[in-house]
Design a protein around this motif. Structure first.
Motif, PDB file in Angstrom:
ATOM      1  N   ASN A   1       0.808  -1.220   0.000  1.00 49.10           N
ATOM      2  CA  ASN A   1       0.000   0.000   0.000  1.00 49.10           C
ATOM      3  C   ASN A   1       0.843   1.272   0.000  1.00 49.10           C
ATOM      4  OD1 ASN A   1      -2.350  -1.458  -0.060  1.00 49.10           O
ATOM      5  ND2 ASN A   1      -2.775  -1.289   2.115  1.00 49.10           N
ATOM      6  N   THR A   2       1.936   1.288   0.760  1.00 48.18           N
ATOM      7  CA  THR A   2       2.775   2.489   0.796  1.00 48.18           C
ATOM      8  C   THR A   2       3.381   2.769  -0.572  1.00 48.18           C
ATOM      9  OG1 THR A   2       3.296   2.108   3.130  1.00 48.18           O
ATOM     10  CG2 THR A   2       4.748   3.586   1.908  1.00 48.18           C
ATOM     11  N   PHE A   3       3.772   1.726  -1.298  1.00 50.33           N
ATOM     12  CA  PHE A   3       4.275   1.906  -2.660  1.00 50.33           C
ATOM     13  C   PHE A   3       3.172   2.463  -3.564  1.00 50.33           C
ATOM     14  CE2 PHE A   3       7.193  -1.391  -1.025  1.00 50.33           C
ATOM     15  CZ  PHE A   3       8.404  -0.776  -1.296  1.00 50.33           C
ATOM     16  N   ILE A   4       1.937   1.998  -3.332  1.00 46.21           N
ATOM     17  CA  ILE A   4       0.803   2.502  -4.112  1.00 46.21           C
ATOM     18  C   ILE A   4       0.606   3.993  -3.855  1.00 46.21           C
ATOM     19  CG2 ILE A   4      -1.718   2.401  -4.349  1.00 46.21           C
ATOM     20  CD1 ILE A   4      -1.510  -0.615  -3.915  1.00 46.21           C
ATOM     21  N   TYR A   5       0.696   4.414  -2.586  1.00 45.73           N
ATOM     22  CA  TYR A   5       0.561   5.831  -2.280  1.00 45.73           C
ATOM     23  C   TYR A   5       1.633   6.636  -3.019  1.00 45.73           C
ATOM     24  CZ  TYR A   5      -1.734   3.688   1.782  1.00 45.73           C
ATOM     25  OH  TYR A   5      -2.502   2.908   2.608  1.00 45.73           O
TER      26      TYR A   5
END
Length: 325
Positions: A290-294
C-alpha cells in the motif's frame, strides 16, 4: 526432499526481505499519512493509517515472530506454549484487521464515488474513527478463542513448549463451527464484498461516462472542464489500486481454500504444497504494497516522502553550519 528444501530456502529469503522492507515501509507510511499533509481528507487518512498499522502488526506477528523465528531461531521464548498461543491470537487478529480495514476503506471510497447523498454524512473523520474502532475491537474479541485451540507439544523442566492443535479441534462441533466462521469471515466474505464494490463502481463510472459524453455531444464543441470527475479521480485511483492489489495477492490463497475443501485434502502432494505456500507468501506480500501505491498514485505523498528523506541530511548540514559559525 530436494524440492521441499528448495521451497524452504526460497521462503527463508522471501520472508527475510519482506521483514526488512515491510517494517520501515509501513512505518514511513504511518508517519507521513499521520501528518495530514498529503492532500487527502481526514476520513481517507484515518483509513489508510489504520490499514498501514494493521499491515505492520501482521508483519511483526506473522513474518517476524513466526516465519523468521522458525528459520533463524528454532527454539526461543516465543515457542513457550502460552507465548505461542498469544502469538496465534495476535497474528489472526492482525490478519482480520488488515483485510477488514481494506474492505472498510473500499466501501468508503465507493460511497464517495457513487452515493453523493450519503457522502456528507458517512465520509467524515468521526465516522471513520468509529468504524475502525468498532471493527478492530470486534475482530480482536473474535480471535480470543484461538488461544484455547492450542496445547503444549512438550513439557521440559515443567515448562510447556511449542504449540499443537488440540485433538478435539477437528471433531468437536463447536470448534468446527468456529473454524468455518473464521474462514468465511476472513477472507471469503470481504474478498467477495470488495469484488462486488469494485464491480458496482466500474458500472457506475461507465454509466456516468456515457451520460457525460452524451451531454458533451449536445454542446457546440467547446472544451468544457469536468471538475466533478477530476475531484473524484484520486478516489477512483486509490480504490482500484489498493483493492485490486488486495484481490490479486489474495486470489491464490482463496483458490487454494476452495480447492482444499472441495477435494477434501488430508495430505498434500508437492505441487499442492507449493501452491499453498505461494498463496501464503503472496498474502503476506500484500502487507507492504500500500505504501508503494501511495507513492505511485499520490503526488503530495511523494513530496512528503522526499522531504522526510532529506530531513536528516538537512539537519546535519544546519548543525555543522551552526558549529562553524
Amino acid at each position: 526432499m530436494k524440492t521441499l528444501i528448495q521451497i524452504q530456502n526460497t521462503e527463508k529469503i522471501f520472508y527475510t526481505l519482506l521483514a526488512i522492507i515491510g517494517v520501515p515501509v509501513n512505518l514511513v507510511g504511518i508517519v507521513i499519512l499521520s501528518r495530514g499533509k498529503c492532500g487527502l481528507s481526514i476520513c481517507t487518512t484515518r483509513y489508510l493509517v489504520a490499514m498501514a498499522t494493521a499491515d505492520l502488526l501482521l508483519i511483526i506477528t506473522d513474518v517476524i515472530f513466526t516465519q523468521i523465528n522458525y528459520y533463524y531461531f528454532p527454539v526461543c521464548f516465543l515457542d513457550i506454549t502460552p507465548v505461542c498461543s498469544a502469538r496465534s491470537v495476535l497474528m489472526n487478529a492482525a490478519t482480520d484487521c488488515s483485510v477488514w480495514f481494506t474492505l472498510a476503506f473500499s466501501f468508503d471510497r465507493f460511497v464517495v464515488i457513487r452515493c453523493q447523498n450519503l457522502k456528507t454524512k458517512y465520509c467524515t473523520g468521526n465516522t471513520a474513527a468509529m468504524v475502525l474502532a468498532t471493527t478492530g475491537i470486534l475482530l480482536c474479541a473474535k480471535n480470543i478463542p484461538w488461544y484455547f485451540t492450542l496445547e503444549a507439544n512438550e513439557i521440559i523442566d515443567n515448562v510447556p513448549w511449542f504449540c499443537v492443535v488440540k485433538s478435539n479441534y477437528h471433531t468437536d462441533l463447536i470448534w468446527v463451527g468456529f473454524s468455518w466462521f473464521d474462514k468465511v469471515l476472513t477472507p471469503l466474505l470481504p474478498f467477495g464484498l470488495i469484488l462486488l464494490i469494485n464491480t458496482l463502481t466500474v458500472r457506475h463510472i461507465l454509466v456516468m461516462s456515457r451520460i457525460r459524453e452524451g451531454l458533451k455531444g449536445q454542446s457546440k464543441g467547446e472544451n468544457h472542464s469536468d471538475p466533478e470527475i477530476e475531484s473524484r479521480r484520486k478516489s477512483i485511483i486509490l480504490l482500484f489500486t489498493i483493492s485490486g492489489c488486495f484481490i490479486l495477492l489474495w486470489s491464490v490463497f482463496v483458490i487454494k481454500f476452495f480447492y482444499s475443501n472441495i477435494k477434501g485434502l488430508i495430505s498434500l502432494t508437492i505441487p499442492e504444497y507449493v501452491f499453498q505456500q505461494v498463496g501464503m507468501m503472496l498474502r503476506n506480500l500484500n502487507c507492504c504494497t500500500n505504501t508503494f501505491i501511495y507513492g505511485v498514485t499520490q503526488s503530495k505523498f511523494r513530496e512528503q516522502l522526499k522531504k522526510a528523506m532529506k530531513y536528516p541530511f538537512s539537519s546535519i548540514i544546519q548543525l555543522v553550519n551552526k558549529q562553524s559559525n
